[in-house]
Design an enzyme around this catalytic site. Structure first.
Site, PDB file in Angstrom:
ATOM      1  N   ASN A  34       0.827  -1.203   0.000  1.00 52.28           N
ATOM      2  CA  ASN A  34       0.000   0.000   0.000  1.00 52.28           C
ATOM      3  C   ASN A  34       0.864   1.256   0.000  1.00 52.28           C
ATOM      4  OD1 ASN A  34      -2.409  -1.543   0.238  1.00 52.28           O
ATOM      5  ND2 ASN A  34      -2.019  -1.781   2.416  1.00 52.28           N
ATOM      6  N   HIS A 121     -13.929  -2.540   6.725  1.00 49.30           N
ATOM      7  CA  HIS A 121     -12.731  -3.237   7.185  1.00 49.30           C
ATOM      8  C   HIS A 121     -12.942  -3.965   8.513  1.00 49.30           C
ATOM      9  CE1 HIS A 121      -8.471  -3.594   8.548  1.00 49.30           C
ATOM     10  NE2 HIS A 121      -8.266  -3.794   7.260  1.00 49.30           N
ATOM     11  N   GLU A 167     -15.897   3.315   4.036  1.00 51.58           N
ATOM     12  CA  GLU A 167     -14.552   3.637   3.559  1.00 51.58           C
ATOM     13  C   GLU A 167     -14.693   4.516   2.321  1.00 51.58           C
ATOM     14  OE1 GLU A 167     -12.082   0.161   3.090  1.00 51.58           O
ATOM     15  OE2 GLU A 167     -13.125  -0.869   4.729  1.00 51.58           O
ATOM     16  N   SER A 171     -10.497  -1.421   0.048  1.00 50.42           N
ATOM     17  CA  SER A 171      -9.141  -1.942  -0.135  1.00 50.42           C
ATOM     18  C   SER A 171      -9.057  -3.193  -0.976  1.00 50.42           C
ATOM     19  CB  SER A 171      -8.511  -2.214   1.231  1.00 50.42           C
ATOM     20  OG  SER A 171      -9.263  -3.184   1.947  1.00 50.42           O
ATOM     21  N   ASP A 196     -13.412   6.129   6.625  1.00 52.10           N
ATOM     22  CA  ASP A 196     -12.058   5.587   6.699  1.00 52.10           C
ATOM     23  C   ASP A 196     -11.367   5.893   5.371  1.00 52.10           C
ATOM     24  OD1 ASP A 196      -9.753   4.078   6.765  1.00 52.10           O
ATOM     25  OD2 ASP A 196     -10.708   2.281   7.562  1.00 52.10           O
ATOM     26  N   HIS A 199      -7.081   4.237   2.155  1.00 52.94           N
ATOM     27  CA  HIS A 199      -6.506   4.047   0.822  1.00 52.94           C
ATOM     28  C   HIS A 199      -6.686   5.265  -0.073  1.00 52.94           C
ATOM     29  CE1 HIS A 199      -5.513  -0.214   1.460  1.00 52.94           C
ATOM     30  NE2 HIS A 199      -6.539  -0.162   2.293  1.00 52.94           N
ATOM     31  N   LYS A 228       0.275   3.809   4.666  1.00 51.62           N
ATOM     32  CA  LYS A 228       0.039   3.451   3.273  1.00 51.62           C
ATOM     33  C   LYS A 228       0.710   4.503   2.385  1.00 51.62           C
ATOM     34  CE  LYS A 228      -3.961   0.623   4.345  1.00 51.62           C
ATOM     35  NZ  LYS A 228      -3.803   0.637   5.818  1.00 51.62           N
TER      36      LYS A 228
END
Length: 380
Positions: A34, A121, A167, A171, A196, A199, A228
């Protein structure tokens, strides 16, 4: 019978189903990490850490933040992060998992509802499991399903606060949440939107502030991991000042944990400055993403919206066999199986970073074409 017979049986069952896990050293071209901007091993961060050591920043914190572990580097990072992300406050945690778990275990209260995306997640699930609010899930990225779930809960007598947990970039699928619509729903329902940004941080937004940047902030809490695209470690929860104060007073994962390394806090400060000032890092990544989409699409890789490009193969054993063959060929691609992803959707998670070049991307596509004819891939 030996002391760990139950654990041995469980491991044997996982292995028989093609779901056993083991640690693998990182080798070959990076299509697994990541570290999207390639900062983790960069000279820029190395120089920042060396400078911090020279000015006396310690490696260890020596205690929790509420004891003697609170260092000026933590405070400086939080002030700079709050300004960078356009928020009133920030609080630094040792990991994204700890931050997400603390957030959802602490803030929602008894009588509230946490409504979460079905693909959120594992760290969010950990926090919800420890919390006191009622839990319901909504279909992935379906704003209508979120609205319907809130309406149903209200009809059933739910009277507390609603917390919408999502998110911004998922991911394993690499798709983007409809944040503007979710923010509008949160405002209409007087709900709190938890995003979140793990990413998205460093990659998206005007200067890498994430996809939630620019949304109304009064009822918005964002989580930004530092391990990340920022190339460091830890995570920052950003939002209204009362969120920070409440977590400091009630967040057990914060209160009872040794503070993150002050040296790492200094590294994150440097990374935020680099990301803010160097748009070329993101431009280089986007060029690689575009090249990867073009090269990998004929092989069944989902067109995607982001740097995460899943190739869904379905079968657990076959997925790991293809991943192993790629690793033997010099491409670090990892297989992902349930329960990380839904049953029947085992996949190669191809991650595009600045650690690879265009030749690496073309070579990966060529090797995949040999290992996996496009007709065998399962559409995402």
């Amino acid at each position: 019978m030996h002391a760990f017979e139950a654990q041995a049986r469980d491991l044997a069952e996982l292995a028989a189903r093609g779901r056993g896990r083991r640690l693998i050293a990182r080798e070959g071209a990076d299509f697994a990490s990541n570290d999207y901007l390639g900062l983790a091993g960069s000279a820029l961060l190395g120089e920042a850490v060396a400078a911090a050591l020279t000015r006396g920043v310690p490696i260890g914190s020596g205690g929790s933040r509420l004891l003697r572990g609170n260092h000026p580097e933590h405070e400086a990072l939080e002030a700079e992060a709050a300004a960078f992300f356009g928020r009133e406050s920030a609080l630094y945690f040792s990991s994204g998992y700890a931050a997400n778990a603390a957030l959802l275990a602490t803030l929602p209260q008894r009588g509230d509802l946490v409504l979460f995306d079905e693909l959120i997640h594992a760290s969010a699930h950990e926090g919800m499991r420890l919390g006191r609010a009622e839990l319901r899930q909504a279909a992935h990225n379906d704003v209508g399903a979120f609205a319907a779930a809130i309406a149903a809960w209200r009809r059933e007598g739910g009277a507390g606060r609603v917390w919408i947990a999502v998110e911004s970039v998922y991911s394993m699928d690499g798709d983007i949440a409809p944040l503007a619509e979710l923010a509008a729903l949160a405002q209409a329902e007087d709900a709190i939107l938890l995003v979140d940004e793990a990413h998205a941080t460093g990659v998206y937004g005007p200067q890498g502030q994430g996809l939630a940047y620019g949304l109304p902030t009064a009822n918005l809490i964002t989580l930004h991991t530092c391990g990340k695209a920022l190339g460091c470690e830890g995570a920052l929860i950003t939002g209204p000042a009362i969120v920070r104060d409440f977590l400091v007073n009630r967040g057990r994962a914060f209160i009872f944990s040794t503070a993150p390394s002050p040296l790492m806090a200094a590294a994150v400060r440097a990374s935020l400055r680099i990301v803010a000032e160097d748009a070329a890092l993101r431009a280089a990544l986007f060029e690689r993403i575009a090249a990867a989409r073009t090269a990998l699409a004929p092989l069944g890789v989902a067109a995607g919206e982001t740097q995460v490009l899943p190739l869904i193969l379905g079968d657990d054993v076959r997925t790991m066999a293809v991943a192993g063959a790629l690793q033997e060929s010099g491409f670090d691609v990892r297989g992902i199986r349930p329960p990380t992803v839904p049953a029947g959707t085992s996949r190669l998670r191809i991650s595009i970073t600045n650690n690879v070049d265009f030749a690496d991307i073309a070579a990966l596509a060529d090797r995949l074409a040999i290992l996996l004819p496009a007709t065998e891939a399962v559409a995402a």
